[in-house]
Design a protein around this motif. Structure first.
Motif, short mmCIF file in Angstrom:
data_model
loop_
_atom_site.label_atom_id
_atom_site.label_comp_id
_atom_site.label_asym_id
_atom_site.label_seq_id
_atom_site.Cartn_x
_atom_site.Cartn_y
_atom_site.Cartn_z
N LYS A 319 0.84 -1.21 0.00
CA LYS A 319 0.00 0.00 0.00
C LYS A 319 0.87 1.25 0.00
O LYS A 319 0.58 2.22 -0.71
CB LYS A 319 -0.89 0.01 1.25
CG LYS A 319 -2.07 -0.93 1.15
CD LYS A 319 -2.88 -0.90 2.42
CE LYS A 319 -3.93 -2.00 2.39
NZ LYS A 319 -4.37 -2.41 3.70
N MET A 320 1.94 1.23 0.79
CA MET A 320 2.82 2.40 0.87
C MET A 320 3.46 2.69 -0.50
O MET A 320 3.55 3.82 -0.93
CB MET A 320 3.95 2.20 1.89
CG MET A 320 3.47 1.85 3.27
SD MET A 320 2.74 3.23 4.12
CE MET A 320 4.12 3.80 5.00
N ARG A 323 0.84 4.08 -2.88
CA ARG A 323 0.29 5.41 -2.57
C ARG A 323 1.35 6.50 -2.43
O ARG A 323 1.05 7.67 -2.60
CB ARG A 323 -0.51 5.33 -1.27
CG ARG A 323 -1.72 4.44 -1.41
CD ARG A 323 -2.39 4.27 -0.08
NE ARG A 323 -3.40 3.24 -0.14
CZ ARG A 323 -4.10 2.82 0.91
NH1 ARG A 323 -3.89 3.36 2.08
NH2 ARG A 323 -5.00 1.87 0.79
N ASP A 324 2.55 6.11 -2.03
CA ASP A 324 3.59 7.12 -1.84
C ASP A 324 4.34 7.31 -3.15
O ASP A 324 5.16 6.47 -3.54
CB ASP A 324 4.55 6.66 -0.72
CG ASP A 324 5.49 7.77 -0.29
OD1 ASP A 324 5.62 8.74 -1.05
OD2 ASP A 324 6.09 7.65 0.78
N LYS B 88 0.50 7.07 4.77
CA LYS B 88 -0.24 6.63 3.57
C LYS B 88 -1.27 5.54 3.85
O LYS B 88 -1.77 4.93 2.93
CB LYS B 88 0.74 6.15 2.49
CG LYS B 88 1.67 7.24 1.98
CD LYS B 88 0.96 8.23 1.10
CE LYS B 88 1.89 9.36 0.69
NZ LYS B 88 1.17 10.42 -0.03
N LEU B 89 -1.51 5.26 5.12
CA LEU B 89 -2.58 4.33 5.46
C LEU B 89 -3.76 5.14 5.96
O LEU B 89 -3.58 6.23 6.50
CB LEU B 89 -2.14 3.36 6.56
CG LEU B 89 -1.02 2.36 6.26
CD1 LEU B 89 -0.87 1.40 7.44
CD2 LEU B 89 -1.30 1.56 5.00
N GLU B 93 -7.19 1.32 8.20
CA GLU B 93 -6.13 0.38 7.80
C GLU B 93 -5.05 0.28 8.86
O GLU B 93 -4.51 -0.79 9.12
CB GLU B 93 -5.51 0.84 6.47
CG GLU B 93 -6.40 0.60 5.27
CD GLU B 93 -5.87 1.26 3.99
OE1 GLU B 93 -6.34 0.90 2.91
OE2 GLU B 93 -5.01 2.16 4.10
N MET B 129 -6.75 9.06 4.53
CA MET B 129 -5.35 8.77 4.86
C MET B 129 -4.85 9.62 6.02
O MET B 129 -5.23 10.79 6.14
CB MET B 129 -4.48 8.97 3.63
CG MET B 129 -4.56 7.77 2.70
SD MET B 129 -3.10 7.59 1.71
CE MET B 129 -3.53 8.57 0.31
#
Lengths: 549, 252
Positions: A319-320, A323-324, B88-89, B93, B129
């Motif tokens: 996910k990081m 998304r990053d 970013k979570l 989450e 987020m």
């Protein structure tokens, strides 16, 4: 002006203090950096003098102007590409921004102080890497002191034009787009541009053509015809005029350059009057981007086979990365480089089939590719993922997770990425190269086990230096010692691959291709597991406590 | 229950914490006070297993944090002073992630997370987020994460920093409820009013040494001043009394 000088003095002091925590070590570090610079300077000076004395026999022309232009052009392109990120970070993301804004300072002064300091920082490396080529040229042509003085000033001011170009783009854009978003956009444009640049170079000038003598001559002739149109040509005119003791013309050209640089800087400060404050205003609050409620994403089931804790961390890392943008953008070039190298090693160099049992250079390059691919996909990414925990690492270390579990969870993504890349290239290799059975076994051995060992090296060496901090760029997040160790280990692996190449040649002579291939496959596997598990054990033993900076 | 035995941490020549011996019982709120740089956060990091003591150890519910760190950490919920979490979570989450690490069943984690979002009025932000959260919202999500596995020991480093008055009151009430449920609560704070009103016992650390410990009443007796409030006691014990004269001298 007084405020600009105060800001500059503070910047110099901060930079000097950041050389080392220990006050006594700072001058030692400063001197060491200086000595390294002098060594580089000396080496480049020798190189430049050697090159200037060379002549191309076929066309009987001196390389000097071309080399000077190439040096300046490379520096200019590098500065121009880098200057967007550099100026954006310096102008908007410096840690002292909030403090400076609260002081009775004009935005124009803050802008000017930061710009001049950036020019100084860039000038330092230009002095050591670019100035030797000017000095060399002066020595070859027995130039006088005016030559050395004016070319030195030219080099020190060289960053001004590319940096002002960046400022002209950034300041108005940052007024409209949030600087953080702009930073991500610029990174993506840089990567796309670099990939396109490599691609275009590859298409217009395929590597295999360079080995032809005619092509080499054409390349230089072509270079000369293009020279007059290059933006850095002013530097070449200046250098040649001064070296030929045309002081008046040289000084006139230098004055034009000086006026252009100063004029552009002045225009930048004018632009900053209306734009800098508004861009800065955007980063004052925590909620800098439009708040978007994320739709419930389809749960990623790819790691279902893993134990719960390892799966949780691996899924979090996926996910990081997704998304990053900073993280994903720093991974993208690795994949792009691999594609380019594959093209060169497998497609361009692989004109002939590897159907026979003998091992030639072309075969070695192919094996080298699997080492390189595993190195890039696994060893480069593993430490990055480890250290991106950053200051949030306390979440893991205050939790019920062992260091073994943490290390294996950080192993998963680089390992799988390496395997996927290698599998893809292996299939392409089969289709393009039609390798022998021996080659297939050796390739599979390397493609399968190298991502394993490289990922383990990446996480285990990182675990030995568990220092977590907050940084602006993912590249800077890895401590210098870890980069050094991993580079050395990477080279060692290349050496080992070289050893396997010769061992395979030897075994082919004794047992024949197929058995030799199987033997190499087994040997690589055993070595990987023995070394890998030992390193993982050593890493996990060290990773009991962390330092959060 | 928390018990420290000669807990010591040295950074080079600097003795940050020196032979700390404290016991915090179940159902008790223990306030850990001290001036800046006294060794409060270092102590908390050692109790939570983030920092290795130079000497001594700490027992969490009887489990040695040095010998069995993983088992001990399973009993702890930590809330650090700066809520650094994965930007970013989303909040949801992040809570599920922590729940997975503590091996909490997903159904149970989901129920608990929804309760937390409701309690801290974060329902609307649950799927946003964390990078979009304010400092106070991050603090709330960190507190939620610390509670998701229902720990028996809660360690708070400045529990109300960054919270608005309503949320600060909520946290204070929550601490009381948790203590009544038998949880052990260890908190460091600079806000003496909170410590005075909420803590069953107080320990004061200065230059790495525990210089006083007990209930407010016991501290008053120690200072031989039966009417003093905690602020006055604190300044007297930590040598900060001189500041009063300094402020007077400066004319404020």
């Amino acid at each position: 002006m007084k405020n600009v000088l105060i800001l500059l003095r503070t910047n110099f002091r901060t930079s000097y203090n950041s050389l080392a925590k220990n006050k006594k070590l700072r001058p030692i570090f400063a001197i060491s950096i200086g000595v390294a610079g002098v060594v580089a300077f000396y080496f480049l000076l020798k190189l430049s003098r050697f090159l200037y004395n060379l002549k191309i026999p076929l066309v009987n022309i001196s390389l000097a102007p071309l080399i000077l232009n190439i040096v300046m052009l490379v520096a200019f392109i590098y500065l121009l590409l880098g200057s967007f990120s550099i100026m954006l970070s310096t102008l908007y993301f410096s840690s002292d921004t909030m403090l400076l804004l609260s002081l009775p300072l004009k935005e124009r002064d803050v802008f000017s102080g930061r710009f001049v300091f950036t020019v100084f920082e860039e000038s330092i490396w230009l002095f050591f890497l670019m100035y030797p080529f000017f000095v060399g040229y002066g020595m070859v042509n027995q130039a006088n002191m005016i030559f050395y003085a004016e070319t030195l000033l030219f080099v020190l001011l060289f960053p001004v034009i590319p940096l002002t170009i960046a400022v002209f783009v950034i300041l108005p854009l940052a007024k409209k787009i949030h600087p953080k978003k702009l930073q991500n956009i610029i990174m993506i444009i840089n990567v796309v541009f670099s990939i396109l640049f490599v691609g275009i170079m590859q298409i217009t000038n395929p590597a295999y053509q360079i080995v032809s003598k005619d092509a080499l001559t054409n390349l230089f002739s072509h270079g000369f015809s293009l020279m007059r149109f290059l933006p850095t040509n002013i530097g070449v005119y200046l250098t040649i005029s001064l070296a030929e003791r045309n002081i008046l013309i040289g000084t006139f050209v230098f004055t034009i350059y000086l006026v252009i640089s100063a004029g552009l800087f002045y225009l930048c400060t004018l632009l900053s009057l209306n734009t800098y404050k508004e861009g800065l205003g955007k980063i004052r609050t925590a909620q800098y981007v439009k708040i978007v409620k994320r739709k419930a994403e389809k749960e990623f089931k790819g790691f279902s086979f893993l134990p719960t804790k390892i799966k949780a961390i691996a899924e979090k890392d996926v996910k990081m990365i997704r998304r990053d943008q900073k993280l994903s953008v720093s991974i993208l070039p690795i994949i792009a480089y691999l594609a380019v190298f594959f093209f060169i090693f497998v497609v361009v160099l692989g004109k002939k089939s590897l159907g026979n049992e003998s091992f030639d250079l072309s075969s070695f390059m192919l094996l080298f590719f699997f080492v390189f691919s595993s190195y890039m996909a696994s060893l480069q990414i593993a430490p990055m993922l480890f250290y991106t925990e950053s200051r949030s690492v306390w979440v893991l270390f205050a939790s019920k997770i062992t260091s073994q579990e943490l290390l294996w969870s950080k192993f998963v993504i680089p390992f799988l990425l390496g395997e996927v890349m290698n599998a893809l290239f292996f299939i392409l290799m089969i289709l393009v190269r039609h390798p022998s059975i021996n080659m297939i076994f050796v390739s599979v051995g390397l493609a399968l086990f190298l991502p394993f060992i490289f990922s383990i090296i990446g996480v285990s060496t990182s675990a030995m230096f568990p220092i977590f901090r907050e940084v602006k760029s993912p590249k800077k997040i890895i401590p210098g010692k870890v980069v050094l160790i991993q580079t050395v280990m990477g080279y060692t692996m290349f050496g080992i691959a070289f050893g396997f190449f010769f061992l395979n040649r030897l075994l082919i002579k004794i047992w024949g291709g197929t058995i030799a291939g199987i033997a190499i496959f087994i040997l690589v596997g055993i070595l990987s597991f023995v070394v890998g598990f030992s390193l993982m054990f050593a890493g996990s033993r060290r990773l009991k406590y962390v330092e959060i900076q | 229950m928390i018990e420290t035995k000669n807990l010591t941490k040295a950074f080079g020549k600097l003795l940050a914490v020196n032979n700390l011996n404290i016991t915090v019982n179940s159902g008790e709120i223990y306030g850990f006070l001290g001036p800046n740089g006294a060794g409060k956060t270092t102590t908390i990091k050692m109790l939570a297993g983030l920092l290795k003591p130079t000497k001594g150890t700490a027992l969490i519910d009887g489990i040695d944090i040095l010998k069995n760190p993983i088992q001990a950490k399973g009993h702890i919920g930590l809330i650090p002073d700066s809520p650094m979490v994965y930007q970013k979570l989303t909040g949801r989450e992040f809570l599920y992630f922590v729940a997975d690490i503590f091996e909490v069943q997903r159904d149970s984690a989901e129920k608990k997370a929804n309760e937390m979002f409701e309690m801290f009025s974060l329902q609307d932000k649950a799927d946003v987020m964390i990078e979009n959260y304010s400092h106070g919202m991050r603090q709330k999500i960190v507190i939620s994460a610390a509670l998701i596995h229902d720990p028996s020991v809660l360690i708070f480093d400045e529990p109300t920093v960054g919270l608005d008055p309503a949320s600060a009151k909520l946290v204070k009430d929550l601490l009381r409820v948790l203590a009544e449920k038998g949880k052990t609560i260890f908190m460091s704070t600079h806000i003496l009013e909170i410590a005075e009103r909420m803590c069953d016992r107080i320990g004061i650390i200065n230059q790495g040494e525990l210089i006083a410990e007990g209930t407010i009443q016991e501290l008053r007796e120690k200072a031989k001043d039966k009417t003093a409030n905690l602020e006055e006691l604190f300044l007297e014990l930590t040598g900060g009394e001189d500041t009063k004269d300094l402020i007077k001298f400066l004319g404020y």
